[in-house]
Design a protein around this motif. Structure first.
Motif, PDB file in Angstrom:
ATOM      1  N   ILE A 115      67.043 120.726-112.311  1.00  0.00           N
ATOM      2  CA  ILE A 115      65.668 120.991-112.755  1.00  0.00           C
ATOM      3  C   ILE A 115      65.669 121.641-114.136  1.00  0.00           C
ATOM      4  CG2 ILE A 115      63.658 122.464-112.313  1.00  0.00           C
ATOM      5  CD1 ILE A 115      64.085 121.943-109.324  1.00  0.00           C
ATOM      6  N   ILE A 128      62.228 116.311-111.578  1.00  0.00           N
ATOM      7  CA  ILE A 128      61.958 117.671-111.092  1.00  0.00           C
ATOM      8  C   ILE A 128      61.326 117.624-109.706  1.00  0.00           C
ATOM      9  CG2 ILE A 128      60.536 119.721-111.472  1.00  0.00           C
ATOM     10  CD1 ILE A 128      60.970 119.274-114.495  1.00  0.00           C
ATOM     11  N   LEU A 129      60.359 116.740-109.499  1.00  0.00           N
ATOM     12  CA  LEU A 129      59.718 116.625-108.188  1.00  0.00           C
ATOM     13  C   LEU A 129      60.734 116.211-107.123  1.00  0.00           C
ATOM     14  CD1 LEU A 129      56.342 114.867-109.132  1.00  0.00           C
ATOM     15  CD2 LEU A 129      56.671 117.226-108.360  1.00  0.00           C
ATOM     16  N   ILE A 175      65.439 120.529-102.545  1.00  0.00           N
ATOM     17  CA  ILE A 175      65.546 121.974-102.302  1.00  0.00           C
ATOM     18  C   ILE A 175      64.913 122.340-100.974  1.00  0.00           C
ATOM     19  CG2 ILE A 175      64.632 124.207-103.080  1.00  0.00           C
ATOM     20  CD1 ILE A 175      65.116 123.173-105.975  1.00  0.00           C
ATOM     21  N   ASN A 216      70.620 121.543-107.333  1.00  0.00           N
ATOM     22  CA  ASN A 216      69.267 121.048-107.588  1.00  0.00           C
ATOM     23  C   ASN A 216      68.562 121.879-108.652  1.00  0.00           C
ATOM     24  OD1 ASN A 216      69.389 120.937-104.115  1.00  0.00           O
ATOM     25  ND2 ASN A 216      69.442 119.074-105.333  1.00  0.00           N
ATOM     26  N   TRP A 217      68.799 123.187-108.638  1.00  0.00           N
ATOM     27  CA  TRP A 217      68.127 124.070-109.593  1.00  0.00           C
ATOM     28  C   TRP A 217      68.588 123.813-111.021  1.00  0.00           C
ATOM     29  CZ3 TRP A 217      63.906 126.500-108.195  1.00  0.00           C
ATOM     30  CH2 TRP A 217      63.714 126.792-106.841  1.00  0.00           C
ATOM     31  N   GLN A 232      63.970 116.790-107.150  1.00  0.00           N
ATOM     32  CA  GLN A 232      64.863 117.915-106.891  1.00  0.00           C
ATOM     33  C   GLN A 232      64.181 118.985-106.038  1.00  0.00           C
ATOM     34  OE1 GLN A 232      68.125 117.998-107.596  1.00  0.00           O
ATOM     35  NE2 GLN A 232      67.887 115.925-108.417  1.00  0.00           N
ATOM     36  N   LEU A 233      62.895 119.201-106.256  1.00  0.00           N
ATOM     37  CA  LEU A 233      62.161 120.160-105.427  1.00  0.00           C
ATOM     38  C   LEU A 233      62.115 119.691-103.972  1.00  0.00           C
ATOM     39  CD1 LEU A 233      59.206 121.070-107.826  1.00  0.00           C
ATOM     40  CD2 LEU A 233      61.103 122.549-107.154  1.00  0.00           C
ATOM     41  N   TRP A 234      61.993 118.393-103.767  1.00  0.00           N
ATOM     42  CA  TRP A 234      62.025 117.835-102.418  1.00  0.00           C
ATOM     43  C   TRP A 234      63.383 118.101-101.766  1.00  0.00           C
ATOM     44  CZ3 TRP A 234      58.476 115.971 -99.169  1.00  0.00           C
ATOM     45  CH2 TRP A 234      58.884 115.194 -98.080  1.00  0.00           C
TER      46      TRP A 234
END
Length: 473
Positions: A260, A240-241, A247, A256-257, A243-245
């Motif tokens: 997650i 998750i971290l 995004i 990416n969402w 994928q947030l990077w």
């Protein structure tokens, strides 16, 4: 069967379902707002023309049986309404079979859209939404605890998404093995975001760390999804971290969402599950039968993943039940952009008053800073990136785009940020040129205020009139 359910994942299921419903809403909203210019009756790649030459078995869709723009719009807005109902938790207020049917509706609706979407829908996140959406049908609602088998299948999808992407990188461009791909990727990615310029200018040593961390997250961490808790939760949280990077670094639709969302299903949230009655036998039979079928269908994606000739983003069945994924097996070193311009002059010359069309997401005016659009997907802007890579990617639709610009087609202009011509005075000619784009330096940014610097490369399409483009088509 006590082993069949996992009450400790009650909250995990709830978070997963509501987040997935939001992504369904985004997908249907994008389809409803963009389809007329792309695949409508007068679109660049009309659905009626596609279904006339495509058997139902290859692309099952309600639009094989009937198509009109009004019907397609109603279909998509129905998907939006069902998605909102799922976000609001209507499935939890229905009997188990009713909740399952409600989750089946958006899957059927979106399958019909994707299977006639042609080039505009030929991306991995479309198949991923369908594969995950199909599994969501069998997760159950408040009448039963989450089935272990379905939770396992969701982790299996997440594993294939991440591990497949990791393998395609290691087998593909050598820059992934040399840890240098991110020296270029933030600048050459399909649709940069508002922070991409800053990501590109991070120190090269940091880029090396980014690539190395990506390899660990995609090739090592996915295996930990199948270990006991809390290790599986830690693995999912790390994904998750990551994928947030990603995004923050660019616009990649909902890829990416949804990754997650998948990872959230593997996280064990602290919660107290409500008391429920036993799981119905019919439900257990259905879930186990579906799981067995999906595991059997996984043979081809696994074989592809293990193959030296691994391909990215491929569906092996027309229902998109089990697919293979991957992204950026190769990374461009140079960014090119197709710039489209029009003129009202009867006889076009180099010194004519050429006015540039501005797209919403793709780079154009060097002073126009990129915006954040993901998870919303700008399909035309994304395909313009492919057109710049090679004209072959645009053969099927670019002539249709030019024709509609020459007509000042309202639906096509709605896909753009700005048209340089008034509605009642379309251009006489349209042309396209290929430019080399690079990010400006810190000094250039301060001096000019432009985030891009561009240099003319060559002609992409000569000045074209409405009658000539019609003859080509």
């Amino acid at each position: 069967m006590e082993w069949f359910v996992a009450p400790e994942y009650w909250l995990s299921r709830l978070v997963f379902q509501r987040a997935l419903a939001v992504l369904y809403l985004v997908a249907f909203l994008g389809a409803a707002l963009q389809f007329r210019a792309l695949i409508g009756e007068r679109g660049m790649l009309p659905v009626p023309r596609f279904v006339a030459r495509t058997p139902f078995g290859r692309a099952p869709s309600v639009f094989q049986l009937r198509y009109s723009d009004r019907f397609f719009a109603a279909w998509c807005w129905t998907g939006c309404a069902v998605s909102v109902a799922l976000i609001a938790g209507l499935d939890s207020h229905l009997p188990l079979w009713g909740g399952m049917l409600l989750w089946l509706v958006p899957w059927v609706l979106y399958l019909s859209v994707v299977n006639v979407g042609q080039t505009w829908y030929a991306f991995g996140w479309e198949s991923l939404l369908l594969e995950v959406g199909f599994l969501a049908v069998f997760l159950g609602n408040d009448e039963v605890a989450p089935p272990v088998v379905v939770l396992f299948l969701l982790r299996w999808v997440l594993f294939r998404v991440e591990f497949g992407a990791g393998l395609i990188k290691m087998r593909g461009d050598e820059c992934w093995r040399k840890l240098t791909c991110l020296d270029h990727h933030h600048e050459t990615q399909p649709m940069p975001g508002p922070l991409s310029w800053f990501f590109h200018h991070l120190p090269k040593a940091f880029h090396r760390v980014e690539v190395a961390a990506n390899h660990v997250t995609q090739l090592v961490v996915p295996v930990l999804l199948f270990t006991p808790q809390p290790i599986a939760t830690a693995a999912a949280s790390l994904m998750i971290l990551t994928q947030l990077w990603l995004i923050l670094s660019g616009n990649f639709s909902w890829l990416n969402w949804i990754t997650i969302v998948l990872a959230l299903a593997a996280v064990e949230f602290p919660s107290t599950a409500p008391d429920v009655s036993g799981t119905p036998l019919w439900y257990e039979v259905v879930v186990l039968a579906v799981a067995a079928a999906l595991l059997a269908l996984s043979y081809r994606p696994v074989r592809n993943m293990l193959s030296r000739r691994q391909v990215m983003n491929r569906s092996f069945d027309p229902l998109h039940l089990v697919n293979t994924y991957g992204a950026f097996g190769s990374v461009s070193r140079v960014r090119h952009e197709v710039i489209v311009e029009g003129t009202a002059d009867e006889l076009p010359r180099k010194d004519s008053d050429w006015r540039e069309y501005e797209f919403r997401g793709k780079p154009g005016d060097p002073r126009h800073w990129p915006r954040q659009f993901a998870p919303y997907h700008l399909r035309l802007d994304w395909m313009m990136w492919f057109a710049a890579l090679s004209p072959a990617y645009a053969d099927a639709w670019f002539g249709g785009l030019v024709e509609r610009l020459l007509e000042n087609d309202r639906d096509t202009l709605r896909l753009l940020r700005r048209s340089p011509f008034p509605a009642d005075a379309p251009p006489r000619h349209v042309r396209a040129s290929l430019y080399r784009y690079r990010y400006t330096t810190w000094h250039e940014l301060r001096e000019s205020g432009a985030c891009w610097h561009r240099t003319y490369v060559r002609e992409f399409l000569p000045p074209t009139r409405l009658d000539s483009v019609a003859q080509r088509r």
